[in-house]
Design a protein around this motif. Structure first.
Motif, mmCIF file in Angstrom:
data_model
loop_
_atom_site.group_PDB
_atom_site.id
_atom_site.type_symbol
_atom_site.label_atom_id
_atom_site.label_comp_id
_atom_site.label_asym_id
_atom_site.label_seq_id
_atom_site.Cartn_x
_atom_site.Cartn_y
_atom_site.Cartn_z
ATOM 1 N N ASP A 95 -8.315 26.362 48.892
ATOM 2 C CA ASP A 95 -7.479 25.339 49.537
ATOM 3 C C ASP A 95 -6.073 25.310 48.948
ATOM 4 O O ASP A 95 -5.515 24.260 48.675
ATOM 5 N N VAL A 96 -5.507 26.487 48.735
ATOM 6 C CA VAL A 96 -4.139 26.605 48.234
ATOM 7 C C VAL A 96 -3.448 27.708 49.027
ATOM 8 O O VAL A 96 -4.095 28.524 49.680
ATOM 9 N N HIS A 97 -2.112 27.767 48.937
ATOM 10 C CA HIS A 97 -1.375 28.665 49.817
ATOM 11 C C HIS A 97 -0.779 29.849 49.062
ATOM 12 O O HIS A 97 -1.412 30.881 48.905
ATOM 13 N N GLU A 98 0.429 29.725 48.499
ATOM 14 C CA GLU A 98 1.085 30.860 47.848
ATOM 15 C C GLU A 98 1.933 30.385 46.683
ATOM 16 O O GLU A 98 2.095 29.193 46.443
ATOM 17 N N CYS A 99 2.474 31.341 45.923
ATOM 18 C CA CYS A 99 3.396 31.085 44.805
ATOM 19 C C CYS A 99 2.840 30.056 43.816
ATOM 20 O O CYS A 99 3.389 28.962 43.656
ATOM 21 N N PRO A 100 1.746 30.387 43.111
ATOM 22 C CA PRO A 100 1.167 29.435 42.163
ATOM 23 C C PRO A 100 2.068 29.178 40.969
ATOM 24 O O PRO A 100 2.787 30.065 40.505
ATOM 25 N N GLU A 101 2.014 27.953 40.484
ATOM 26 C CA GLU A 101 2.635 27.550 39.227
ATOM 27 C C GLU A 101 1.548 26.854 38.406
ATOM 28 O O GLU A 101 0.740 26.079 38.954
ATOM 29 N N ARG A 127 -0.890 38.680 44.716
ATOM 30 C CA ARG A 127 0.567 38.692 44.532
ATOM 31 C C ARG A 127 0.998 37.369 43.911
ATOM 32 O O ARG A 127 0.171 36.521 43.600
ATOM 33 N N ASP A 128 2.313 37.230 43.707
ATOM 34 C CA ASP A 128 2.915 35.973 43.235
ATOM 35 C C ASP A 128 2.395 35.525 41.877
ATOM 36 O O ASP A 128 2.379 34.332 41.578
ATOM 37 N N VAL A 169 -1.563 21.413 35.299
ATOM 38 C CA VAL A 169 -1.129 21.211 36.676
ATOM 39 C C VAL A 169 -1.139 22.561 37.381
ATOM 40 O O VAL A 169 -0.526 23.521 36.898
ATOM 41 N N LEU A 170 -1.854 22.642 38.501
ATOM 42 C CA LEU A 170 -1.883 23.842 39.337
ATOM 43 C C LEU A 170 -1.157 23.508 40.636
ATOM 44 O O LEU A 170 -1.617 22.682 41.419
ATOM 45 N N MET A 171 -0.006 24.148 40.847
ATOM 46 C CA MET A 171 0.883 23.816 41.962
ATOM 47 C C MET A 171 1.016 25.007 42.895
ATOM 48 O O MET A 171 0.931 26.162 42.465
ATOM 49 N N GLU A 172 1.218 24.734 44.185
ATOM 50 C CA GLU A 172 1.457 25.797 45.155
ATOM 51 C C GLU A 172 2.889 25.723 45.670
ATOM 52 O O GLU A 172 3.658 24.846 45.268
ATOM 53 N N ALA A 173 3.251 26.628 46.581
ATOM 54 C CA ALA A 173 4.638 26.763 47.013
ATOM 55 C C ALA A 173 5.198 25.492 47.630
ATOM 56 O O ALA A 173 6.382 25.187 47.483
ATOM 57 N N SER A 174 4.357 24.714 48.321
ATOM 58 C CA SER A 174 4.815 23.475 48.945
ATOM 59 C C SER A 174 5.128 22.405 47.916
ATOM 60 O O SER A 174 5.635 21.337 48.262
ATOM 61 N N TYR A 214 10.992 24.564 48.090
ATOM 62 C CA TYR A 214 9.852 25.442 48.300
ATOM 63 C C TYR A 214 9.768 26.477 47.185
ATOM 64 O O TYR A 214 10.789 26.859 46.607
ATOM 65 N N ALA A 215 8.528 26.885 46.904
ATOM 66 C CA ALA A 215 8.263 27.993 45.978
ATOM 67 C C ALA A 215 8.921 27.787 44.626
ATOM 68 O O ALA A 215 9.443 28.728 44.026
ATOM 69 N N GLY A 216 8.898 26.544 44.135
ATOM 70 C CA GLY A 216 9.506 26.257 42.842
ATOM 71 C C GLY A 216 8.717 26.837 41.683
ATOM 72 O O GLY A 216 7.544 27.210 41.800
ATOM 73 N N GLN A 217 9.388 26.941 40.547
ATOM 74 C CA GLN A 217 8.768 27.490 39.352
ATOM 75 C C GLN A 217 9.328 26.795 38.127
ATOM 76 O O GLN A 217 10.383 26.156 38.182
ATOM 77 N N CYS A 218 8.601 26.916 37.008
ATOM 78 C CA CYS A 218 9.020 26.303 35.745
ATOM 79 C C CYS A 218 9.343 27.378 34.717
ATOM 80 O O CYS A 218 8.796 28.485 34.765
ATOM 81 N N PHE A 219 10.239 27.042 33.789
ATOM 82 C CA PHE A 219 10.587 27.970 32.715
ATOM 83 C C PHE A 219 9.401 28.133 31.772
ATOM 84 O O PHE A 219 8.887 27.144 31.227
ATOM 85 N N SER A 220 8.951 29.359 31.563
ATOM 86 C CA SER A 220 7.942 29.654 30.546
ATOM 87 C C SER A 220 8.610 29.634 29.175
ATOM 88 O O SER A 220 9.820 29.846 29.052
ATOM 89 N N ASN A 221 7.798 29.373 28.143
ATOM 90 C CA ASN A 221 8.268 29.495 26.757
ATOM 91 C C ASN A 221 9.374 28.505 26.405
ATOM 92 O O ASN A 221 10.171 28.747 25.502
ATOM 93 N N SER A 222 9.465 27.370 27.115
ATOM 94 C CA SER A 222 10.534 26.401 26.843
ATOM 95 C C SER A 222 10.350 25.752 25.472
ATOM 96 O O SER A 222 9.218 25.574 25.009
ATOM 97 N N PRO A 223 11.453 25.384 24.813
ATOM 98 C CA PRO A 223 11.355 24.735 23.503
ATOM 99 C C PRO A 223 10.563 23.426 23.580
ATOM 100 O O PRO A 223 10.653 22.679 24.557
ATOM 101 N N ASP A 224 9.766 23.169 22.543
ATOM 102 C CA ASP A 224 9.022 21.909 22.405
ATOM 103 C C ASP A 224 8.059 21.647 23.560
ATOM 104 O O ASP A 224 7.732 20.496 23.848
ATOM 105 N N GLY A 225 7.618 22.700 24.220
ATOM 106 C CA GLY A 225 6.663 22.514 25.295
ATOM 107 C C GLY A 225 7.233 21.873 26.539
ATOM 108 O O GLY A 225 6.490 21.469 27.442
#
Length: 500
Positions: free
Chosen positions: A241-247, A194-195, A263-268, A298-309
């Protein structure tokens, strides 16, 4: 007594008949609790409620938690999130939706995805945006290579991937960024877990999905899959060794486009920095790193496809919203960058997006080169308003022990020996410490050491209470001190003024 009215956009059903079924009996007449209207009914003035954030986005009504599906599409930033449209508690998950040209001024749209009718309801009997189960975490992206075959000429397709609970990862698409339909070639997608966060890996020209899965072999982990067509997936790696909601995202180090890291980030919000070749992620260190202090968001995320990377992050923040028609909120959008720090590791920095500066009014306080020493250990100024952007630079002079910053009921004490605020690391740079504090009606957000660390705190105060004063004091021995090199305090505009 009615506390507030929930709503569901039915504009695509005009001219048709809707049958409403209740799962259980309720007191009174259900007819009296249902009405049709051209817009949501609000019993309180819109966006003026007691605990309403004034320059952070929050949804009009209902509960929210994880931001999901964040993507830049056709000139707008699209934010989706898990929401309960008919309650201020967790559950009954839909995906809410808002968009913005600048990540500051937001327009809330109809809900993008709807909680499902169950496994027994055939696809052709469901609303086109309806999942099988509840709509939990997921991501969004733009179909760059027409893997779905849905692109129309040069017009790309917007894709949403959600955790369709008890069914799997499901895909929905849109050509206008507002109305979504199931992508039914394979429903749900053949990805375990999931996630899922979906990214397009340009060097290999493949789609990569990082999901979350728990089993006896690996425990809770992130399996990484690859695909050329978004339908047939090959497992590449299991990250433990990771939890949920990967970014999962890529950034240049120190602005050097020839030196990038993933960068591989988890929900924390804890994360690994490393290299990724489209198949394997190899972390630079065995220890997770921290920028956003756990429990700040918690459970943050980043915009995909953002201008100029550009990589822009938003997280879920808990707010105190008793007796309000909405519950919970979001962080300010943050620009993320990678920089090499003193121990030569690569660290993630977070700072408010530059667009937030457009909300600043004329500075209410401007000070520079003020010395705090044994004879003069404090500086105090009154604040007249409610919303502020406070930018402070402290300079170490000699061997001070601590410095305390207070804004109303909120305080932070810096330890010069440990270079930290309590347990929160905030390294000095050339003997200087930069701190930025955003004061909204329900929250304080603090960016420490130029964005090395981020921390938020809920304001447990009554509505309308002013921050009161800003004060800076220092614990300094004779012959030593702290210099307030720069202090600028900007009152902030509300983002809701045009909508009241």
């Amino acid at each position: 007594e009615v506390a507030w009215w929930g709503y569901l956009d039915m504009s695509d059903m005009i001219g048709k008949t809707a049958t409403i079924k209740l799962a259980e009996k309720i007191g009174g007449s259900a007819r009296d609790m249902i009405e049709c209207a051209g817009q949501p009914r609000c019993l309180l003035p819109k966006y003026e409620e007691k605990y309403r954030p004034q320059f952070h986005f929050s949804q009009l009504q209902g509960w929210n938690n994880d931001p999901n599906g964040m993507v830049y599409y056709n000139g707008r930033y699209h934010l989706f999130w898990q929401c309960n449209p008919l309650g201020t508690g967790w559950g009954n998950m839909y995906w809410g939706h808002a968009s913005s040209p600048d990540m500051v001024n937001w327009t809330e749209h109809k809900r993008a995805l709807r909680s499902g009718g169950g496994k027994g309801v055939p696809l052709d009997k469901r609303h086109l945006s309806m999942a099988t189960g509840a709509c939990f975490s997921g991501s969004g992206n733009v179909d760059h290579n027409n893997a779905t075959g849905l692109n129309v000429g040069d017009k790309k397709t917007l894709l949403l991937f959600n955790s369709d609970m008890n069914a799997g990862v499901s895909a929905f698409y849109s050509h206008d960024g507002i109305s979504f339909k199931r992508w039914m070639k394979k429903y749900p997608l053949g990805i375990k877990g999931r996630d899922a966060k979906f990214v397009f890996h340009k060097p290999t020209k493949k789609w990569v999905a990082v999901s979350c899965l728990a089993n006896k072999e690996h425990g809770r982990h992130f399996p990484i899959f690859a695909s050329t067509d978004l339908q047939n997936w090959t497992l590449q790696q299991n990250v433990k060794d990771v939890h949920e909601c990967p970014e999962f995202f890529e950034l240049p180090v120190n602005g050097d486009k020839n030196n990038k890291r993933w960068v591989l980030m988890e929900a924390s919000s804890e994360y690994f920095v490393g290299k990724f070749d489209g198949k394997k992620f190899l972390s630079d260190t065995n220890k997770k790193q921290v920028t956003m202090i756990p429990r700040s968001c918690y459970a943050g995320q980043c915009f995909s496809n953002s201008p100029d990377g550009r990589v822009v992050y938003m997280g879920w923040v808990g707010l105190i919203t008793e007796n309000m028609p909405f519950n919970q909120g979001f962080t300010i959008p943050m620009d993320l960058t990678l920089r090499t720090v003193k121990d030569r590791t690569v660290h993630l920095f977070a700072n408010p997006v530059k667009e937030v500066d457009m909300l600043r009014k004329t500075a209410e306080i401007q000070e520079s080169d003020l010395g705090l020493n044994a004879a003069n250990q404090s500086f105090t100024k009154e604040l007249s308003g409610e919303l502020y952007d406070i930018c402070l630079t402290l300079q170490k002079k000699g061997n001070p022990t601590t410095a305390t910053i207070r804004v109303g009921e909120f305080s932070l004490t810096y330890d010069f020996a440990k270079e930290s605020f309590g347990k929160i690391a905030a390294p000095l740079t050339n003997g200087e410490l930069k701190v930025r504090i955003l004061v909204d009606r329900p929250t304080f957000e603090v960016f420490m050491a130029g964005g090395y660390s981020y921390h938020s705190r809920t304001r447990r105060t009554k509505s309308g209470i002013k921050p009161g004063r800003i004060s800076i004091s220092a614990d300094v021995p004779n012959g030593s001190g702290v210099v307030i090199k720069s202090l600028k305090v900007y009152p902030m505009k509300t983002i809701w003024k045009k909508r009241k």
